[in-house]
Design a protein around this motif. Structure first.
Motif, PDB file in Angstrom:
ATOM      1  N   TYR A  56      -6.304 -10.287 -24.986  1.00 22.87           N
ATOM      2  CA  TYR A  56      -4.884 -10.598 -25.073  1.00 22.87           C
ATOM      3  C   TYR A  56      -4.242 -10.529 -23.694  1.00 22.87           C
ATOM      4  O   TYR A  56      -4.709  -9.821 -22.797  1.00 22.87           O
ATOM      5  CB  TYR A  56      -4.152  -9.700 -26.072  1.00 22.87           C
ATOM      6  CG  TYR A  56      -4.378  -8.223 -25.954  1.00 22.87           C
ATOM      7  CD1 TYR A  56      -3.552  -7.426 -25.171  1.00 22.87           C
ATOM      8  CD2 TYR A  56      -5.411  -7.591 -26.656  1.00 22.87           C
ATOM      9  CE1 TYR A  56      -3.741  -6.053 -25.084  1.00 22.87           C
ATOM     10  CE2 TYR A  56      -5.612  -6.223 -26.580  1.00 22.87           C
ATOM     11  CZ  TYR A  56      -4.769  -5.462 -25.794  1.00 22.87           C
ATOM     12  OH  TYR A  56      -4.959  -4.112 -25.704  1.00 22.87           O
ATOM     13  N   VAL A  73      -2.646 -22.058 -33.747  1.00 27.95           N
ATOM     14  CA  VAL A  73      -1.896 -20.868 -33.361  1.00 27.95           C
ATOM     15  C   VAL A  73      -1.147 -20.274 -34.546  1.00 27.95           C
ATOM     16  O   VAL A  73      -0.501 -20.991 -35.322  1.00 27.95           O
ATOM     17  CB  VAL A  73      -0.879 -21.199 -32.237  1.00 27.95           C
ATOM     18  CG1 VAL A  73      -0.025 -19.974 -31.896  1.00 27.95           C
ATOM     19  CG2 VAL A  73      -1.597 -21.699 -30.990  1.00 27.95           C
ATOM     20  N   PRO A  93      -8.682 -22.150 -30.111  1.00 34.12           N
ATOM     21  CA  PRO A  93      -7.454 -21.999 -29.318  1.00 34.12           C
ATOM     22  C   PRO A  93      -6.434 -23.102 -29.568  1.00 34.12           C
ATOM     23  O   PRO A  93      -5.279 -22.982 -29.150  1.00 34.12           O
ATOM     24  CB  PRO A  93      -7.965 -22.043 -27.879  1.00 34.12           C
ATOM     25  CG  PRO A  93      -9.230 -22.832 -27.945  1.00 34.12           C
ATOM     26  CD  PRO A  93      -9.841 -22.495 -29.273  1.00 34.12           C
ATOM     27  N   ILE A 131      -6.715 -13.529 -28.851  1.00 39.14           N
ATOM     28  CA  ILE A 131      -7.745 -14.352 -29.462  1.00 39.14           C
ATOM     29  C   ILE A 131      -8.997 -13.513 -29.693  1.00 39.14           C
ATOM     30  O   ILE A 131      -9.381 -12.688 -28.855  1.00 39.14           O
ATOM     31  CB  ILE A 131      -8.064 -15.593 -28.593  1.00 39.14           C
ATOM     32  CG1 ILE A 131      -8.932 -16.594 -29.353  1.00 39.14           C
ATOM     33  CG2 ILE A 131      -8.672 -15.190 -27.254  1.00 39.14           C
ATOM     34  CD1 ILE A 131      -9.000 -17.968 -28.725  1.00 39.14           C
ATOM     35  N   TRP A 190      -0.342 -13.617 -25.991  1.00 40.98           N
ATOM     36  CA  TRP A 190      -1.452 -14.346 -26.591  1.00 40.98           C
ATOM     37  C   TRP A 190      -2.534 -13.353 -27.006  1.00 40.98           C
ATOM     38  O   TRP A 190      -2.750 -12.349 -26.320  1.00 40.98           O
ATOM     39  CB  TRP A 190      -2.085 -15.303 -25.593  1.00 40.98           C
ATOM     40  CG  TRP A 190      -1.376 -16.562 -25.253  1.00 40.98           C
ATOM     41  CD1 TRP A 190      -0.891 -16.925 -24.019  1.00 40.98           C
ATOM     42  CD2 TRP A 190      -1.115 -17.678 -26.110  1.00 40.98           C
ATOM     43  NE1 TRP A 190      -0.325 -18.176 -24.063  1.00 40.98           N
ATOM     44  CE2 TRP A 190      -0.465 -18.670 -25.350  1.00 40.98           C
ATOM     45  CE3 TRP A 190      -1.375 -17.928 -27.463  1.00 40.98           C
ATOM     46  CZ2 TRP A 190      -0.058 -19.892 -25.883  1.00 40.98           C
ATOM     47  CZ3 TRP A 190      -0.969 -19.141 -28.000  1.00 40.98           C
ATOM     48  CH2 TRP A 190      -0.320 -20.109 -27.225  1.00 40.98           C
ATOM     49  N   ARG A 195      -5.881 -18.627 -32.384  1.00 38.50           N
ATOM     50  CA  ARG A 195      -5.108 -17.823 -31.443  1.00 38.50           C
ATOM     51  C   ARG A 195      -3.837 -17.305 -32.104  1.00 38.50           C
ATOM     52  O   ARG A 195      -3.329 -17.906 -33.056  1.00 38.50           O
ATOM     53  CB  ARG A 195      -4.697 -18.651 -30.223  1.00 38.50           C
ATOM     54  CG  ARG A 195      -5.715 -18.751 -29.134  1.00 38.50           C
ATOM     55  CD  ARG A 195      -5.082 -19.219 -27.824  1.00 38.50           C
ATOM     56  NE  ARG A 195      -4.501 -20.562 -27.911  1.00 38.50           N
ATOM     57  CZ  ARG A 195      -3.802 -21.107 -26.918  1.00 38.50           C
ATOM     58  NH1 ARG A 195      -3.574 -20.437 -25.814  1.00 38.50           N
ATOM     59  NH2 ARG A 195      -3.330 -22.342 -27.051  1.00 38.50           N
TER      60      ARG A 195
END
Length: 300
Positions: free
Chosen positions: A49, A72, A69, A63, A61, A103
């Motif tokens: 992150y 979202v 990606p 993931i 962010w 993400r």
């Protein structure tokens, strides 16, 4: 041990943790306490992150390995518009992203009373606009939020719709606070068993957030009273042991009356925003699995 017995055992442990300190007084203390209990279990080691500036608002962010990606989950934390943070909800957001295989973008929107309505709505729109500028297609964005964050997610959809802009693929709402007039029957019925939300506390939050001249039944404040025609699919998850149960059940009815795809899950014994503590609650983990299945079923 049956699944019901396991759920009761785990929720009893969580209740004990939440009751381990007196209810804090003052905004700074409340914010610190929510950050403390929200981080009781840390974020998994494999989560990456990073902080990001989303126009006028900060975000983060995150993931998990193997996530897409290009898709979202835009998440708005709870806390009655007065507390809560990226930190307090990081475990929830990152595990939600892991389960959904995408993400996440968590938003550090401004909080009341320093920043009353409509500051939070402006920040939500800034975060949405940031994603669009990044080239993320609206159909590849899911909105998520718990409590006041669920309120904010609904309000963002309404604002986009009124502006004639493309809408997100769906909205996932956990224990949403949708009626700031506090007319839901569960506020009284569940008062004694909800360890977090009580009517007097909600009144204090609403007074800090809503300008005195505004009618709290205004759909911009209480999205329960929105016109939901044309909204994307919505998943509502709520615990049976929480004072905001009626905010969720009445929302499901209103959305369904507008012929919108809505799914309501009432989780036995669970308390307000229980997936925050998914590391210690199997039903928290199951709720995230269910949310991921919903998101992926509508996001193409």
């Amino acid at each position: 041990m049956t699944a019901d017995e396991q759920a009761l055992k785990e929720i009893a442990s969580l209740r004990e943790m939440l009751a381990s300190a007196p209810r804090p007084v003052g905004w700074d203390n409340r914010r610190a306490r929510l950050d403390e209990v929200g981080t009781f279990w840390p974020v998994a080691d494999d989560i990456a992150y990073e902080s990001v500036e989303c126009g006028a608002v900060s975000g983060e962010w995150s993931i998990a390995p193997g996530s897409d990606p290009a898709k979202v989950l835009l998440y708005f934390h709870g806390g009655g518009y007065c507390s809560g943070s990226i930190k307090s909800h990081r475990r929830l957001v990152t595990e939600a992203g892991r389960n959904a295989g995408m993400r996440t973008l968590a938003i550090d929107y401004r909080r009341a009373p320093e920043h009353p309505f409509p500051a939070q709505h402006e920040d939500a729109l800034s975060a949405w606009s940031f994603l669009i500028r990044q080239g993320i297609e609206p159909k590849h964005i899911a909105l998520g939020g718990d409590s006041a964050g669920g309120n904010l997610a609904l309000s963002l959809v309404n604002r986009l719709q009124e502006a004639g802009k493309p809408l997100p693929a769906c909205a996932w709402l956990v224990s949403p606070w949708t009626d700031l007039t506090m007319s839901g029957s569960s506020l009284a019925v569940k008062e004694a068993i909800d360890p977090i939300i009580h009517a007097a506390y909600l009144e204090e939050l609403a007074s800090a957030y809503v300008p005195a001249a505004m009618d709290r039944s205004d759909p911009l404040i209480s999205p329960l009273f929105l016109n939901f025609n044309g909204f994307p699919p919505i998943l509502i998850q709520v615990g049976s042991a929480e004072a905001l149960l009626s905010d969720a059940t009445r929302l499901a009815e209103a959305v369904g009356m507008a012929d919108v795809d809505v799914r309501l899950e009432v989780w036995p014994h669970m308390i307000h925003a229980w997936p925050v503590w998914n590391a210690g609650l199997e039903d928290g983990r199951k709720a995230l699995v269910s949310a991921a299945a919903f998101i992926n079923s509508v996001m193409r």
